[in-house]
Structure formats: structure tokens, C-alpha cells
Design a protein around this motif. Structure first.
Motif, PDB file in Angstrom:
ATOM      1  N   PRO A 378       0.809  -1.229   0.000  1.00 28.80           N
ATOM      2  CA  PRO A 378       0.000   0.000   0.000  1.00 28.80           C
ATOM      3  C   PRO A 378       0.841   1.277   0.000  1.00 28.80           C
ATOM      4  O   PRO A 378       0.377   2.330  -0.442  1.00 28.80           O
ATOM      5  CB  PRO A 378      -0.813  -0.115   1.296  1.00 28.80           C
ATOM      6  N   SER A 379       2.081   1.177   0.472  1.00 30.73           N
ATOM      7  CA  SER A 379       2.934   2.369   0.514  1.00 30.73           C
ATOM      8  C   SER A 379       3.534   2.707  -0.848  1.00 30.73           C
ATOM      9  O   SER A 379       4.111   3.782  -1.028  1.00 30.73           O
ATOM     10  CB  SER A 379       4.060   2.175   1.535  1.00 30.73           C
ATOM     11  N   LEU A 380       3.437   1.773  -1.803  1.00 34.47           N
ATOM     12  CA  LEU A 380       3.974   1.970  -3.151  1.00 34.47           C
ATOM     13  C   LEU A 380       5.442   2.400  -3.124  1.00 34.47           C
ATOM     14  O   LEU A 380       5.882   3.281  -3.870  1.00 34.47           O
ATOM     15  CB  LEU A 380       3.140   2.991  -3.929  1.00 34.47           C
ATOM     16  N   THR A 381       6.212   1.773  -2.264  1.00 30.91           N
ATOM     17  CA  THR A 381       7.634   2.089  -2.118  1.00 30.91           C
ATOM     18  C   THR A 381       8.395   1.813  -3.413  1.00 30.91           C
ATOM     19  O   THR A 381       8.215   0.771  -4.048  1.00 30.91           O
ATOM     20  CB  THR A 381       8.243   1.260  -0.980  1.00 30.91           C
ATOM     21  N   ARG A 382       9.232   2.742  -3.815  1.00 28.85           N
ATOM     22  CA  ARG A 382      10.121   2.561  -4.969  1.00 28.85           C
ATOM     23  C   ARG A 382      11.392   1.868  -4.493  1.00 28.85           C
ATOM     24  O   ARG A 382      12.135   2.424  -3.681  1.00 28.85           O
ATOM     25  CB  ARG A 382      10.481   3.910  -5.580  1.00 28.85           C
ATOM     26  N   ARG A 383      11.636   0.672  -4.999  1.00 25.50           N
ATOM     27  CA  ARG A 383      12.835  -0.083  -4.609  1.00 25.50           C
ATOM     28  C   ARG A 383      13.754  -0.245  -5.818  1.00 25.50           C
ATOM     29  O   ARG A 383      13.320  -0.742  -6.853  1.00 25.50           O
ATOM     30  CB  ARG A 383      12.432  -1.453  -4.051  1.00 25.50           C
ATOM     31  N   PRO A 384      15.016   0.166  -5.700  1.00 24.09           N
ATOM     32  CA  PRO A 384      15.907   0.128  -6.861  1.00 24.09           C
ATOM     33  C   PRO A 384      16.261  -1.290  -7.281  1.00 24.09           C
ATOM     34  O   PRO A 384      16.498  -2.161  -6.445  1.00 24.09           O
ATOM     35  CB  PRO A 384      17.150   0.875  -6.368  1.00 24.09           C
ATOM     36  N   THR A 385      16.281  -1.506  -8.577  1.00 26.02           N
ATOM     37  CA  THR A 385      16.810  -2.748  -9.126  1.00 26.02           C
ATOM     38  C   THR A 385      18.313  -2.569  -9.343  1.00 26.02           C
ATOM     39  O   THR A 385      18.862  -1.476  -9.170  1.00 26.02           O
ATOM     40  CB  THR A 385      16.142  -3.098 -10.461  1.00 26.02           C
ATOM     41  N   ASP A 386      18.976  -3.621  -9.750  1.00 26.17           N
ATOM     42  CA  ASP A 386      20.414  -3.538  -9.996  1.00 26.17           C
ATOM     43  C   ASP A 386      20.742  -2.617 -11.167  1.00 26.17           C
ATOM     44  O   ASP A 386      21.876  -2.152 -11.301  1.00 26.17           O
ATOM     45  CB  ASP A 386      20.985  -4.936 -10.265  1.00 26.17           C
ATOM     46  N   ALA A 387      19.730  -2.309 -12.003  1.00 28.01           N
ATOM     47  CA  ALA A 387      19.993  -1.460 -13.169  1.00 28.01           C
ATOM     48  C   ALA A 387      20.121   0.016 -12.797  1.00 28.01           C
ATOM     49  O   ALA A 387      20.621   0.811 -13.595  1.00 28.01           O
ATOM     50  CB  ALA A 387      18.878  -1.634 -14.203  1.00 28.01           C
ATOM     51  N   VAL A 388      19.697   0.400 -11.597  1.00 26.89           N
ATOM     52  CA  VAL A 388      19.815   1.801 -11.191  1.00 26.89           C
ATOM     53  C   VAL A 388      21.286   2.207 -11.131  1.00 26.89           C
ATOM     54  O   VAL A 388      21.705   3.192 -11.742  1.00 26.89           O
ATOM     55  CB  VAL A 388      19.114   2.040  -9.836  1.00 26.89           C
ATOM     56  N   ALA A 389      22.065   1.440 -10.408  1.00 32.82           N
ATOM     57  CA  ALA A 389      23.501   1.740 -10.318  1.00 32.82           C
ATOM     58  C   ALA A 389      24.169   1.591 -11.682  1.00 32.82           C
ATOM     59  O   ALA A 389      25.054   2.388 -12.044  1.00 32.82           O
ATOM     60  CB  ALA A 389      24.171   0.827  -9.298  1.00 32.82           C
ATOM     61  N   ALA A 390      23.745   0.574 -12.444  1.00 34.29           N
ATOM     62  CA  ALA A 390      24.353   0.341 -13.754  1.00 34.29           C
ATOM     63  C   ALA A 390      24.103   1.516 -14.700  1.00 34.29           C
ATOM     64  O   ALA A 390      25.012   1.956 -15.421  1.00 34.29           O
ATOM     65  CB  ALA A 390      23.791  -0.945 -14.357  1.00 34.29           C
ATOM     66  N   TYR A 391      22.884   2.041 -14.689  1.00 32.91           N
ATOM     67  CA  TYR A 391      22.565   3.163 -15.580  1.00 32.91           C
ATOM     68  C   TYR A 391      23.308   4.417 -15.136  1.00 32.91           C
ATOM     69  O   TYR A 391      23.864   5.154 -15.955  1.00 32.91           O
ATOM     70  CB  TYR A 391      21.060   3.398 -15.584  1.00 32.91           C
ATOM     71  N   ARG A 392      23.335   4.663 -13.840  1.00 34.20           N
ATOM     72  CA  ARG A 392      24.041   5.837 -13.313  1.00 34.20           C
ATOM     73  C   ARG A 392      25.523   5.791 -13.718  1.00 34.20           C
ATOM     74  O   ARG A 392      26.088   6.791 -14.187  1.00 34.20           O
ATOM     75  CB  ARG A 392      23.903   5.889 -11.799  1.00 34.20           C
ATOM     76  N   GLU A 393      26.150   4.642 -13.537  1.00 34.46           N
ATOM     77  CA  GLU A 393      27.563   4.504 -13.865  1.00 34.46           C
ATOM     78  C   GLU A 393      27.811   4.634 -15.370  1.00 34.46           C
ATOM     79  O   GLU A 393      28.795   5.254 -15.804  1.00 34.46           O
ATOM     80  CB  GLU A 393      28.077   3.150 -13.365  1.00 34.46           C
ATOM     81  N   THR A 394      26.915   4.064 -16.160  1.00 32.27           N
ATOM     82  CA  THR A 394      27.084   4.119 -17.608  1.00 32.27           C
ATOM     83  C   THR A 394      26.931   5.536 -18.127  1.00 32.27           C
ATOM     84  O   THR A 394      27.696   5.983 -18.993  1.00 32.27           O
ATOM     85  CB  THR A 394      26.063   3.189 -18.296  1.00 32.27           C
TER      86      THR A 394
END
Length: 428
Positions: A378-394
Motif C-alpha cells: 500500500p505504501s507503493l515504495t520505490r525499490r531500486p533494481t540492480d539497473a539503477v547503479a548500472a545506468y548511473r555509472e554508464t
């Protein structure tokens, strides 16, 4: 198959096809790194529209109740901040016609103010707004007048397009008139919005609206760039789809927008799972984006290309093949950079999508960089996948390195390029 190989060799020689380069090239300065989302899929609190009605009617496409999606409508500020933290410089979203014009001639100033603030926050985060005017959704009153089968809808849509383009002119926005027009038509046929003998009329009216809309946007927002992103389908299907829309608007595009998700090759026929909506069962084919980009640059040598959408569905966050979202992201960018190394002019890449969302009838297929458990949290929490760090680094590095080795091997005998049939089938 052995008898077919010599024939393919002759065809390849006759066509004069060249080999692919050995390395990727970094993205140039000014490249658009982006994320995408869409109104109905993410906003929640949906006003009366064709899709709200489909959900309420429980058409065959509806597997889960809509609820309020991931509530971008009230969480947009924090979601835009998540995008900023990725390092992207482009934020794609859609303005919902049904939200801002709930009745003919009536504008909802509260909802317009909401989009004003979305645009303001995107720009404050040093991101370019990419604004989609129609992403499969139109108002309920448009449904009542016959939808896109009625030529009156073209006139009404142009009034809407002019109003939005005027409101956000001079901000350096990128404009998308219609998201995936052929898929728009498919959804309308699947859900009963148009009949089989009305589909051609719908497409004719979408073509007319885009062509006129292109001129309207340039009139009120001079110097802006306007396009419509097409859903790439594996050959030979793409040729038929392009004949319906892209080939009829090619002179009314500032760039070619491409949405690439799936390929097709002799060793990968899993795209058939798309017919049943089980998209997570389709084996990704990252090298297919290279062939798609090469083909569209050949068709439109005077225009740059933009990957408006690219992403991977999971089955509620998991994949049976174990392929990670980070690998999928890097593998596709590798092939985009390979195409650019051959001179293909790609000006941008958007990941679909920033968060999980309502995938046109269900929440099972998840595409988000940030996962959201709509049905259980119900809180609709946004949880990062492993692609978050990968996209940021790329993004920080300007792309994947030249010596990057894709996790997913190239496909064999790709239908989009017969050269690949002459290679040894890869070991998988």
C-alpha cells in the motif's frame, strides 16, 4: 538448412552487406540520456477515458484492477528526483488529454497546473522534457463520438495539441505526437474500441492528426523537434507496420523515434509469447537494436534516430533465464554504440521505464528501474533494481567501455540481416 546456406551466401554477396565493427564508441556531448513513463500507466486517479472504461468493463486484456497505478500524480516530485539522481538529462512523460479536457471545450485548470509543475520540476532538475501528447489514451467524450474512426476527433485533437504546445513552448521540449500508433490501433481493436473494418480509418485519422500536429507544434513552438515513436517489430512484420504509419508521415518528422524490445532470429522464436501477453518469456535479443537502427538510418538518411523506449519485462521481478536488468541495459547500449561507430546518428536513449507501472491490463510484467509492488504494498515504495547503479555509472562514463563484452551473445541468422546466417551458431 545446409542447402540454404550457399544460397544465402550469394544473396549476401549480391547485396554487398558489410561486416559489423569490432568496438563500441562513446556517446557524444549533448546525447539525450533519458527515462520514460506514461500518464495512465503511472499516474493513477484516472479520469473518464477509453482505458478507464476498458478496465471497468473487464475486457479480455484486463488481468488486474487498475487501482491507482504507482500514483505518479501525487509522487511526481520524488520520482523526478529519482531520475535526477540517475544522471539522466531527459524525462519523458505524457500529458493525459482526458485529464486536462474532461469535456469538449472545457479545460481543467487544476490538472493543467499539475502538468505545469511536472514540467517546472523536470527543468529545475536540468532535464529536457519529452512530452507525449497521446499514449494510447483519449477522453471518454471522444469515445462517445466514435473515437478515432470519427474525423471530428482529428479536429478536436489538434485543438488539444495546440493548447499544450502553446503552454510549454520555448522550453526546449521534445514532442511526441502519438506513442506507437500501430500498437494504439492494436489495443483499440483488442478492447473493442474499433472494429476490424474500422482499423484502417483509425490509422488514416492518426496519420492526418500527426501531419497537421507536426505543423501546429512548429508554428507555436518554433525550433522544437517533433516525432512519433514507432514500435519495432521483427521483420517482415515491421514492413507492414511502417507502411501503415511511418512511411506516410516521413516528411513530417524531425527525428525517427524507435521503441525496441524484441528481436527475431532462427535461434530465437520466443517473440511468439507476445501474442499471449507473457512478455517475460521472450528471450531478449540485444543485438537486434543494432539492426533496427541500421535499417532506419538507411531508410531515413537525412534524419537522426532516437531510442524513445527500450526495456525488459520480468515476471513479478524475476526471469527464468536469470538475465539481469543491468546486463540487459548494458548489452543494449553496447549495440547502440556499435551502430553509432558505423555512423548511425543516434541522438538519445530512454529507458522504459523509471518505475514499474500498469502494463495495459496487468501488473505482472515489470519494466521499472525502480520496482513497485502495486498489488501487495500500500505504501507503493520505490525499490531500486540492480539497473539503477548500472545506468548511473554508464551515463557518468558516457556509455559502456569499448572493450565491453555483452552478457547475451549475438543471435544467429537474424531475420533483419541475412549475413548472420553465415556465421557459426553461437554456443548458448
Amino acid at each position: 538448412m545446409l542447402r540454404l546456406v550457399p544460397l544465402l551466401a550469394v544473396v549476401v554477396l549480391l547485396l554487398g552487406l558489410s561486416a559489423v565493427p569490432a568496438q563500441a564508441t562513446p556517446m557524444p556531448p549533448g546525447f539525450h540520456w533519458g527515462v520514460s513513463l506514461a500518464g495512465f500507466q503511472s499516474e493513477g486517479f484516472a479520469p473518464d477515458s477509453n482505458w478507464r472504461r476498458y478496465v471497468e468493463q473487464g475486457t479480455s486484456a484486463i488481468k488486474h484492477p487498475y487501482r491507482d497505478a504507482v500514483d505518479f500524480r501525487h509522487r511526481y516530485a520524488s520520482d523526478i528526483e529519482l531520475a535526477r539522481q540517475l544522471g539522466v538529462n531527459t524525462f519523458r512523460f505524457s500529458v493525459e488529454w482526458a485529464r486536462v479536457q474532461p469535456r469538449p471545450g472545457a479545460w481543467d485548470e487544476t490538472e493543467l497546473a499539475y502538468y505545469d509543475d511536472v514540467v517546472a520540476k523536470v527543468r529545475a532538475a536540468d532535464m529536457t522534457p519529452m512530452i507525449t501528447l497521446t499514449h494510447f489514451v483519449h477522453p471518454g467524450w471522444v469515445v462517445d463520438q466514435g473515437g478515432w474512426v470519427n474525423p471530428r476527433t482529428v479536429v478536436d485533437w489538434l485543438v488539444y495539441a495546440r493548447a499544450i504546445a502553446t503552454r510549454y513552448r520555448g522550453l526546449g521540449a521534445l514532442w511526441i505526437t502519438f506513442n506507437e500508433p500501430t500498437q494504439y490501433r492494436h489495443h483499440e481493436r483488442q478492447n473493442g474500441g474499433v472494429g476490424v473494418f474500422e482499423a484502417g480509418t483509425m490509422m488514416t485519422n492518426l496519420v492526418a492528426a500527426h501531419r497537421a500536429g507536426f505543423d501546429v507544434i512548429h508554428e507555436v513552438d518554433p525550433g522544437s523537434r517533433v516525432s512519433s515513436n514507432i514500435a519495432y517489430l521483427p521483420p517482415p512484420l515491421q514492413g507492414f507496420a511502417d507502411a501503415d504509419f511511418l512511411n506516410r508521415v516521413g516528411d513530417k518528422l524531425d527525428f525517427v523515434g524507435i521503441d525496441y524490445y524484441y528481436g527475431l532470429s532462427l535461434d530465437n522464436l520466443t517473440a511468439i509469447h507476445g501474442a499471449s501477453g507473457e512478455f517475460w518469456k521472450i528471450a531478449p535479443q540485444p543485438d537486434g537494436i543494432y539492426y533496427a537502427l541500421k535499417e532506419y538510418q538507411r531508410q531515413y538518411p537525412h534524419l537522426p534516430l532516437y531510442v524513445v523506449e527500450n526495456g525488459m519485462p520480468t515476471d513479478n521481478g524475476a526471469r527464468a533465464d536469470g538475465y539481469s536488468r543491468s546486463s540487459h541495459l548494458r548489452d543494449h547500449l553496447y549495440w547502440v554504440q556499435r551502430a553509432m561507430a558505423e555512423g548511425v546518428r543516434v541522438i538519445g536513449y530512454n529507458y522504459w521505464s523509471l518505475t514499474d507501472n500498469y502494463e495495459w491490463g496487468d501488473y505482472r510484467a515489470r519494466f521499472g528501474l525502480y520496482t513497485v509492488d502495486v498489488l501487495t504494498d500500500p505504501s507503493l515504495t520505490r525499490r531500486p533494481t540492480d539497473a539503477v547503479a548500472a545506468y548511473r555509472e554508464t551515463i557518468a562514463a558516457g556509455g559502456v567501455p569499448a572493450d565491453y563484452v555483452p552478457v547475451r551473445r549475438p543471435a544467429w541468422c537474424v531475420f533483419a540481416d541475412l549475413r548472420t546466417c553465415l556465421a557459426r551458431p553461437p554456443v548458448r
